[in-house]
Design an enzyme around this catalytic site. Structure first.
Site, PDB file in Angstrom:
ATOM      1  N   GLU A 116       1.133  -1.381   0.215  1.00 33.96           N
ATOM      2  CA  GLU A 116      -0.017  -0.094  -0.339  1.00 33.96           C
ATOM      3  C   GLU A 116       0.829   1.313  -0.289  1.00 33.96           C
ATOM      4  O   GLU A 116       0.073   2.813   0.592  1.00 33.96           O
ATOM      5  CB  GLU A 116      -0.789  -0.133   0.863  1.00 33.96           C
ATOM      6  CG  GLU A 116      -2.371  -1.041   1.055  1.00 33.96           C
ATOM      7  CD  GLU A 116      -3.096  -1.167   0.392  1.00 33.96           C
ATOM      8  OE1 GLU A 116      -3.197  -0.128  -0.796  1.00 33.96           O
ATOM      9  OE2 GLU A 116      -3.710  -2.255  -0.088  1.00 33.96           O
ATOM     10  N   HIS A 139      -3.096   1.546   8.427  1.00 32.15           N
ATOM     11  CA  HIS A 139      -3.794   1.141   8.071  1.00 32.15           C
ATOM     12  C   HIS A 139      -4.931  -0.370   8.887  1.00 32.15           C
ATOM     13  O   HIS A 139      -3.349  -1.020   8.889  1.00 32.15           O
ATOM     14  CB  HIS A 139      -4.029   0.917   6.615  1.00 32.15           C
ATOM     15  CG  HIS A 139      -4.773  -0.008   5.637  1.00 32.15           C
ATOM     16  ND1 HIS A 139      -5.958  -0.089   6.071  1.00 32.15           N
ATOM     17  CD2 HIS A 139      -4.355  -1.325   5.002  1.00 32.15           C
ATOM     18  CE1 HIS A 139      -6.586  -1.244   5.176  1.00 32.15           C
ATOM     19  NE2 HIS A 139      -5.113  -2.126   4.886  1.00 32.15           N
ATOM     20  N   HIS A 141      -7.442  -3.735  10.054  1.00 30.11           N
ATOM     21  CA  HIS A 141      -8.716  -4.383   8.791  1.00 30.11           C
ATOM     22  C   HIS A 141      -9.830  -4.757  10.351  1.00 30.11           C
ATOM     23  O   HIS A 141     -10.455  -5.454  10.559  1.00 30.11           O
ATOM     24  CB  HIS A 141      -8.242  -5.648   8.219  1.00 30.11           C
ATOM     25  CG  HIS A 141      -7.601  -5.587   7.266  1.00 30.11           C
ATOM     26  ND1 HIS A 141      -7.386  -6.064   6.092  1.00 30.11           N
ATOM     27  CD2 HIS A 141      -7.214  -3.896   6.279  1.00 30.11           C
ATOM     28  CE1 HIS A 141      -6.299  -6.078   5.548  1.00 30.11           C
ATOM     29  NE2 HIS A 141      -6.368  -4.545   5.603  1.00 30.11           N
ATOM     30  N   HIS A 211     -13.137  -3.423   2.791  1.00 31.93           N
ATOM     31  CA  HIS A 211     -11.489  -3.747   2.612  1.00 31.93           C
ATOM     32  C   HIS A 211     -10.672  -3.079   4.492  1.00 31.93           C
ATOM     33  O   HIS A 211     -10.815  -4.166   5.334  1.00 31.93           O
ATOM     34  CB  HIS A 211     -10.822  -3.126   1.800  1.00 31.93           C
ATOM     35  CG  HIS A 211      -9.049  -3.451   2.132  1.00 31.93           C
ATOM     36  ND1 HIS A 211      -8.029  -2.814   0.942  1.00 31.93           N
ATOM     37  CD2 HIS A 211      -8.345  -3.878   2.716  1.00 31.93           C
ATOM     38  CE1 HIS A 211      -6.967  -3.450   1.618  1.00 31.93           C
ATOM     39  NE2 HIS A 211      -7.281  -3.299   2.390  1.00 31.93           N
TER      40      HIS A 211
HETATM   41  P1  13P Z   1       0.686  -5.752   2.843  1.00 29.56           P
HETATM   42  O1  13P Z   1       1.599  -6.898   3.617  1.00 29.56           O
HETATM   43  O2  13P Z   1       1.385  -5.518   1.762  1.00 29.56           O
HETATM   44  O3  13P Z   1       1.130  -4.427   3.722  1.00 29.56           O
HETATM   45  O4  13P Z   1      -0.653  -5.364   2.947  1.00 29.56           O
HETATM   46  C1  13P Z   1      -1.825  -5.926   4.029  1.00 29.56           C
HETATM   47  C2  13P Z   1      -2.426  -4.830   3.879  1.00 29.56           C
HETATM   48  O5  13P Z   1      -3.485  -5.143   4.579  1.00 29.56           O
HETATM   49  C3  13P Z   1      -3.016  -4.276   2.354  1.00 29.56           C
HETATM   50  O6  13P Z   1      -4.143  -4.112   1.992  1.00 29.56           O
HETATM   51 ZN    ZN Z   2      -5.649  -3.526   4.177  1.00 25.71          ZN
END
Ligand code: 13P
Ligand code: ZN
Length: 264
Positions: A116, A139, A141, A211
């Site tokens: 990202e 970022h 989830h 996402h």
């Molecule tokens: P990365 O492991 O490349 O950071 O990806 C994780 C992710 O959450 C992608 O949106």
């Molecule tokens: Zn992600």
């Protein structure tokens, strides 16, 4: 030796602390989520000119305002639960070079940055250009917040902000700017990065449909707290729905009174 820099290591410790929270919260399955923090202000002139570990790696899109800036960035495919224990084995310091058209890895190991990176760098670039004090892009989830983005009626920034604010007074106070929503795009793409920066003029927290969530800010603990508070609101909402009723939510008047009382 970069580890002798106490202010830098204090910041790295805070990143590791938050990485641990992301895992404990259940927001960081496998390699889910990524972190970038601008640490330029913490480095000495000598550290800023250290010999890089890699040659320059071209960026897909230039980030002129970041030329010469240095970031701690989690590595692609790396797990937050391990970032928490050994941040320099699962992330690296990268420096932006050549007028913002490329980057190189400075320390401690040549760990490839998150997929990202386009979104992170475009966000830092946009915020720096706008004169905002934002060192951090976080970022992650969060299950409940992603769940909300699977329901079309909630894919409306104003409506979802209002819903989450109205679940508990703290949400109105901790996330005063509300949330922006980016329609689904393939992870790691420039299209996702571009759609995200459009949301930053109004919001410090952005939801990526189906996402995850991003928070930007001066301090990584504050970024975590903003997402945590939104998650609490989503949990209150889902708990009420699971118990069979639609939660009333705070009234517009109650929300306005809060804004006045806390000068939001
Ligand atoms: P990365 O492991 O490349 O950071 O990806 C994780 C992710 O959450 C992608 O949106
Ligand atoms: Zn992600």
């Amino acid at each position: 030796m970069i580890r002798d820099n106490k202010p830098l290591m204090a910041e790295i410790d805070r990143i590791a602390e938050v990485a641990g929270y992301l895992w404990e919260k259940g927001w960081a399955e496998r390699n889910g989520g990524n972190i970038s923090v601008n640490i330029t202000r913490l480095l000495t002139a000598e550290e800023l000119s250290m010999t890089p570990l890699t040659t320059d790696i071209a960026l897909e899109e230039p980030v002129e305002a970041l030329n010469g800036q240095v970031f701690y960035v989690t590595g692609t495919g790396k797990r937050m639960r391990y970032v928490a224990k050994a941040p320099f084995c699962h992330g690296a310091l990268i420096g932006i070079t050549a007028g913002g058209t490329s980057y190189h890895i400075l320390a401690e190991k040549p760990i490839a940055p998150t997929s990202e990176l386009p979104s992170h760098l475009l966000m830092h670039n946009y915020l720096r250009t706008s004169g905002r004090q934002t060192n951090v892009v976080l970022h992650t989830h969060p299950t409940d917040l992603i769940g909300l983005t699977h329901c079309t009626p909630y894919l409306d920034s104003e409506k979802l902000t209002r819903l989450l604010w109205s679940m508990i007074p703290e949400c109105r106070i901790v996330v005063p700017g509300g949330i922006g929503i980016v329609p689904y795009e393939i992870p790691g793409t420039l299209a996702l990065a571009h759609a995200t920066i459009k949301q930053l003029s109004r919001n410090d927290v952005v939801f990526w449909e189906k996402h995850g969530v991003l928070a930007v800010g001066e301090d990584i603990i504050d970024c975590f707290d903003a997402i945590d508070t939104l998650s609490k609101s989503a949990q209150i909402y889902f708990s009420a729905r699971a118990a069979g009723y639609e939660p009333e939510g705070m009234t517009n008047r109650q929300l306005d009174d809060l804004a006045e009382a806390f000068r939001l």
